[in-house]
Design a protein around this motif. Structure first.
Motif, PDB file in Angstrom:
ATOM      1  N   VAL A 352     -79.407  58.761  38.526  1.00 23.90           N
ATOM      2  CA  VAL A 352     -79.718  60.119  38.950  1.00 23.90           C
ATOM      3  C   VAL A 352     -78.703  60.525  40.008  1.00 23.90           C
ATOM      4  O   VAL A 352     -78.610  59.873  41.050  1.00 23.90           O
ATOM      5  CB  VAL A 352     -81.142  60.217  39.526  1.00 23.90           C
ATOM      6  CG1 VAL A 352     -81.488  61.668  39.821  1.00 23.90           C
ATOM      7  CG2 VAL A 352     -82.147  59.601  38.571  1.00 23.90           C
ATOM      8  N   PRO A 353     -77.923  61.575  39.778  1.00 22.01           N
ATOM      9  CA  PRO A 353     -76.898  61.981  40.748  1.00 22.01           C
ATOM     10  C   PRO A 353     -77.491  62.246  42.131  1.00 22.01           C
ATOM     11  O   PRO A 353     -78.477  62.972  42.271  1.00 22.01           O
ATOM     12  CB  PRO A 353     -76.328  63.271  40.141  1.00 22.01           C
ATOM     13  CG  PRO A 353     -76.615  63.161  38.677  1.00 22.01           C
ATOM     14  CD  PRO A 353     -77.922  62.429  38.578  1.00 22.01           C
ATOM     15  N   GLY A 354     -76.910  61.612  43.136  1.00 22.17           N
ATOM     16  CA  GLY A 354     -77.310  61.878  44.507  1.00 22.17           C
ATOM     17  C   GLY A 354     -78.659  61.327  44.899  1.00 22.17           C
ATOM     18  O   GLY A 354     -79.226  61.715  45.918  1.00 22.17           O
ATOM     19  N   ARG A 355     -79.188  60.395  44.111  1.00 24.88           N
ATOM     20  CA  ARG A 355     -80.456  59.751  44.449  1.00 24.88           C
ATOM     21  C   ARG A 355     -80.197  58.268  44.636  1.00 24.88           C
ATOM     22  O   ARG A 355     -80.026  57.526  43.676  1.00 24.88           O
ATOM     23  CB  ARG A 355     -81.501  59.953  43.353  1.00 24.88           C
ATOM     24  CG  ARG A 355     -82.127  61.338  43.162  1.00 24.88           C
ATOM     25  CD  ARG A 355     -81.850  62.329  44.208  1.00 24.88           C
ATOM     26  NE  ARG A 355     -82.588  63.580  44.026  1.00 24.88           N
ATOM     27  CZ  ARG A 355     -82.006  64.758  43.907  1.00 24.88           C
ATOM     28  NH1 ARG A 355     -80.681  64.856  43.920  1.00 24.88           N
ATOM     29  NH2 ARG A 355     -82.730  65.861  43.813  1.00 24.88           N
ATOM     30  N   CYS A 356     -80.132  57.839  45.904  1.00 25.01           N
ATOM     31  CA  CYS A 356     -79.832  56.444  46.251  1.00 25.01           C
ATOM     32  C   CYS A 356     -78.610  55.972  45.450  1.00 25.01           C
ATOM     33  O   CYS A 356     -78.609  54.876  44.877  1.00 25.01           O
ATOM     34  CB  CYS A 356     -81.038  55.556  45.984  1.00 25.01           C
ATOM     35  SG  CYS A 356     -81.031  54.029  46.951  1.00 25.01           S
ATOM     36  N   GLU A 357     -77.589  56.785  45.433  1.00 25.42           N
ATOM     37  CA  GLU A 357     -76.415  56.530  44.614  1.00 25.42           C
ATOM     38  C   GLU A 357     -75.346  55.785  45.414  1.00 25.42           C
ATOM     39  O   GLU A 357     -74.860  56.259  46.434  1.00 25.42           O
ATOM     40  CB  GLU A 357     -75.851  57.852  44.093  1.00 25.42           C
ATOM     41  CG  GLU A 357     -74.726  57.684  43.101  1.00 25.42           C
ATOM     42  CD  GLU A 357     -74.257  59.007  42.533  1.00 25.42           C
ATOM     43  OE1 GLU A 357     -73.367  58.997  41.661  1.00 25.42           O
ATOM     44  OE2 GLU A 357     -74.768  60.069  42.964  1.00 25.42           O
ATOM     45  N   ASN A 358     -74.997  54.602  44.923  1.00 26.73           N
ATOM     46  CA  ASN A 358     -73.968  53.790  45.583  1.00 26.73           C
ATOM     47  C   ASN A 358     -72.604  54.321  45.159  1.00 26.73           C
ATOM     48  O   ASN A 358     -72.215  54.217  44.003  1.00 26.73           O
ATOM     49  CB  ASN A 358     -74.138  52.327  45.166  1.00 26.73           C
ATOM     50  CG  ASN A 358     -73.299  51.389  46.017  1.00 26.73           C
ATOM     51  OD1 ASN A 358     -72.257  51.763  46.532  1.00 26.73           O
ATOM     52  ND2 ASN A 358     -73.752  50.157  46.155  1.00 26.73           N
ATOM     53  N   VAL A 359     -71.863  54.904  46.104  1.00 25.85           N
ATOM     54  CA  VAL A 359     -70.593  55.535  45.746  1.00 25.85           C
ATOM     55  C   VAL A 359     -69.387  54.694  46.134  1.00 25.85           C
ATOM     56  O   VAL A 359     -68.255  55.066  45.887  1.00 25.85           O
ATOM     57  CB  VAL A 359     -70.455  56.935  46.399  1.00 25.85           C
ATOM     58  CG1 VAL A 359     -71.504  57.864  45.852  1.00 25.85           C
ATOM     59  CG2 VAL A 359     -70.558  56.848  47.912  1.00 25.85           C
ATOM     60  N   ARG A 360     -69.638  53.557  46.753  1.00 26.46           N
ATOM     61  CA  ARG A 360     -68.513  52.688  47.104  1.00 26.46           C
ATOM     62  C   ARG A 360     -68.982  51.254  47.086  1.00 26.46           C
ATOM     63  O   ARG A 360     -69.754  50.828  47.924  1.00 26.46           O
ATOM     64  CB  ARG A 360     -67.961  53.047  48.482  1.00 26.46           C
ATOM     65  CG  ARG A 360     -66.861  52.105  48.945  1.00 26.46           C
ATOM     66  CD  ARG A 360     -66.350  52.511  50.311  1.00 26.46           C
ATOM     67  NE  ARG A 360     -65.388  51.547  50.836  1.00 26.46           N
ATOM     68  CZ  ARG A 360     -64.777  51.657  52.001  1.00 26.46           C
ATOM     69  NH1 ARG A 360     -65.022  52.702  52.765  1.00 26.46           N
ATOM     70  NH2 ARG A 360     -63.928  50.751  52.425  1.00 26.46           N
TER      71      ARG A 360
END
Length: 527
Positions: A352-360
């Motif tokens: 889900v975009p922007g929901r507890c999203e690990n970006v690195r």
């Protein structure tokens, strides 16, 4: 479509003028009116459509719907009164050759007229409505993933995007105005969708945006005091009542048995009720729940029990609140023909975009982007992340302007208790002074003794946060999530957390070639 066809199922008080006029479109913004349009006067928070009636008439409106409260009865006619003018309705009809419909509630009228104009598309789809203080978006994405895995062509209306089955559009509101909802549903029908999953906000219910839609399944996730204040709900009681309306507008209600307010949500319900729970006997439950990190990702797994069936589920969304979201989605999916295999395969890969999203995924520290923008969401998020035992938990967040002020101090207090360092910054200040919003948040955090700094500029705040982060830290950028803008004084300026992270990462004072003096300068900043 002729006006009399649109009015066939609408309860109204009076019509003057021809009912055989051809209606080419329905509008509630006068700037969208074209020759042949039906203009519905809506009263909003900052403007009243009745005051824009002149512009709609000049643009060629064939008919208008006005609120009965704006009409003063006279002996042989009636007076339409607005801030701009007071004229007899007969004079308006004679001058503009327009038909006038007088309705008790123009919002209700817009919903019913839009449904008729688009030929009642909701009746041609299986409709699932989801309400709750938090988790609506995640549950919608999880359920949509399961349904698509099971072969359904599924449309979606929600906070992040509108999916009509033939392309994805950015969303403006969690639950759009009634006209847009009916338009999107009609597009889903045209594009071959058989199901629509919709987030139904309390504001959407209060403003009657889903009037005229009967949901096959209505889902209640949870409720906590939020969205209370000017322009939202007058009280928690009103907030709860608005959410409860979904249980009188659906065939099957799937509710969270563990929420202490569920009984009140169900008062006066007209649906059959099923439950999901982590702590009580229910129709859908979970056991053997565990969360873990693997290859830099935060994961969760559990056994789901539905009646006599028990099977494993693994998700890329950790946290007990996401287990609740998954159970709600599983309960609804069972009524729509999904199998255990469909559930397992869909949830294993759903994001889900922007929901507890690990970006690195870094050997040094983790950066997570999350939409948490109220006390309940932030508390659940930070408590969950603490369970992964980071060296330090750093959280960056702000609060939206023109929204509940109570939310601000409560979020500050929550962060002060649960984070090792809090960075207070701007969210969407809207029409408020960003520094005054930060003052409100600071009122809550100051008494906790938690360490914090204030950096109103979000770009600088993200750069500071990343300069602060050390090995095995966990950095959470909260509040904006998927949003790609920052709203200031009525203008939405481009601003994306993902881009801010990348900008900071590329900054010469970041990474392996970091200038330690620069980092120290950032770290020595004090409130």
């Amino acid at each position: 479509m002729r006006l009399n066809q649109l009015l066939k199922h609408l309860t109204y008080e009076h019509v003057q003028g021809s009912q055989s006029r051809e209606i080419t479109d329905i509008c509630y913004h006068s700037g969208n009116v074209r020759e042949g349009s039906l203009f519905v006067c809506l009263k909003g928070l900052h403007a009243d459509g009745h005051d824009y009636l002149q512009g709609a008439l000049e643009a060629g409106a064939a008919a208008v719907v006005i609120a009965a409260e704006n009409v003063v009865p006279l002996d042989n006619d009636a007076l339409l009164y607005t801030e701009q003018f007071g004229v007899r309705i007969s004079e308006i009809i004679d001058r503009w050759k327009v038909s006038i419909v007088i309705a008790a509630d123009t919002r209700h009228a817009l919903a019913e007229l839009a449904a008729a104009f688009f030929d009642y598309p909701a009746a041609k789809l299986r409709m699932v409505g989801i309400t709750g203080t938090k988790g609506k978006t995640t549950t919608a994405y999880l359920l949509s993933a399961i349904l698509r895995e099971s072969g359904h062509k599924t449309g979606m209306i929600g906070t992040i995007a509108i999916d009509t089955g033939d392309g994805v559009l950015p969303a403006v509101h969690t639950t759009p105005e009634a006209y847009e909802i009916q338009k999107y549903l009609a597009q889903m029908v045209d594009n071959g969708c058989d199901t629509c999953v919709m987030e139904v906000s309390s504001q959407g219910l209060k403003m009657q945006r889903v009037e005229g839609i009967f949901f096959d399944i209505g889902m209640f996730l949870n409720i906590e005091p939020d969205h209370i204040g000017e322009g939202e709900h007058a009280s928690f009681a009103e907030y709860l009542f608005c959410k409860s309306r979904l249980m009188r507008q659906c065939r099957i209600g799937i509710v969270n048995r563990d929420d202490p307010h569920t009984e009140r949500i169900l008062q006066g319900h007209t649906c059959s009720v099923e439950t999901f729970s982590l702590w009580h006997p229910a129709d859908v439950t979970a056991e053997n729940i565990r969360f873990f990190m693997q290859s830099g990702e935060l994961l969760g797994s559990f056994l789901v029990r539905v009646e006599t069936a028990v099977y494993p589920v693994r998700m890329q969304l950790p946290g007990m609140f996401n287990v609740y979201n998954a159970l709600a989605a599983i309960g609804a999916a069972g009524h729509l023909g999904a199998t255990e295999s469909d559930v397992g395969l869909a949830l294993r890969s759903a994001k889900v975009p922007g929901r507890c999203e690990n970006v690195r995924q870094s050997e040094n520290y983790a950066i997570l982007i999350d939409y948490a923008h109220n006390e309940m969401s932030l508390k659940n998020l930070l408590e969950m992340l603490r369970g992964f035992k980071p060296r330090r938990l750093i959280v960056l967040f702000g609060c939206g302007g023109n929204r509940s002020k109570l939310r601000r101090s409560k979020m500050g207090e929550t962060a002060g208790h649960l984070a090792d360092l809090t960075i207070l910054t701007s969210d969407n200040p809207r029409w408020e002074d960003p520094e005054e919003i930060l003052d409100d948040i600071e009122d809550g955090i100051r008494g906790t003794g938690g360490q914090y700094v204030r950096i109103a500029d979000r770009r600088e705040a993200v750069r500071y946060a990343m300069a602060q982060a050390m090995e095995n830290d966990m950095l959470v950028l909260a509040g904006k999530g998927h949003e790609a803008y920052q709203e200031i004084r009525g203008v939405r300026y481009p601003l994306s957390e993902y881009e801010l992270v990348e900008e900071a990462r590329r900054s010469p004072d970041m990474g392996e070639n970091t200038d330690r003096n620069e980092v120290d300068r950032w770290r020595n900043m004090r409130r």
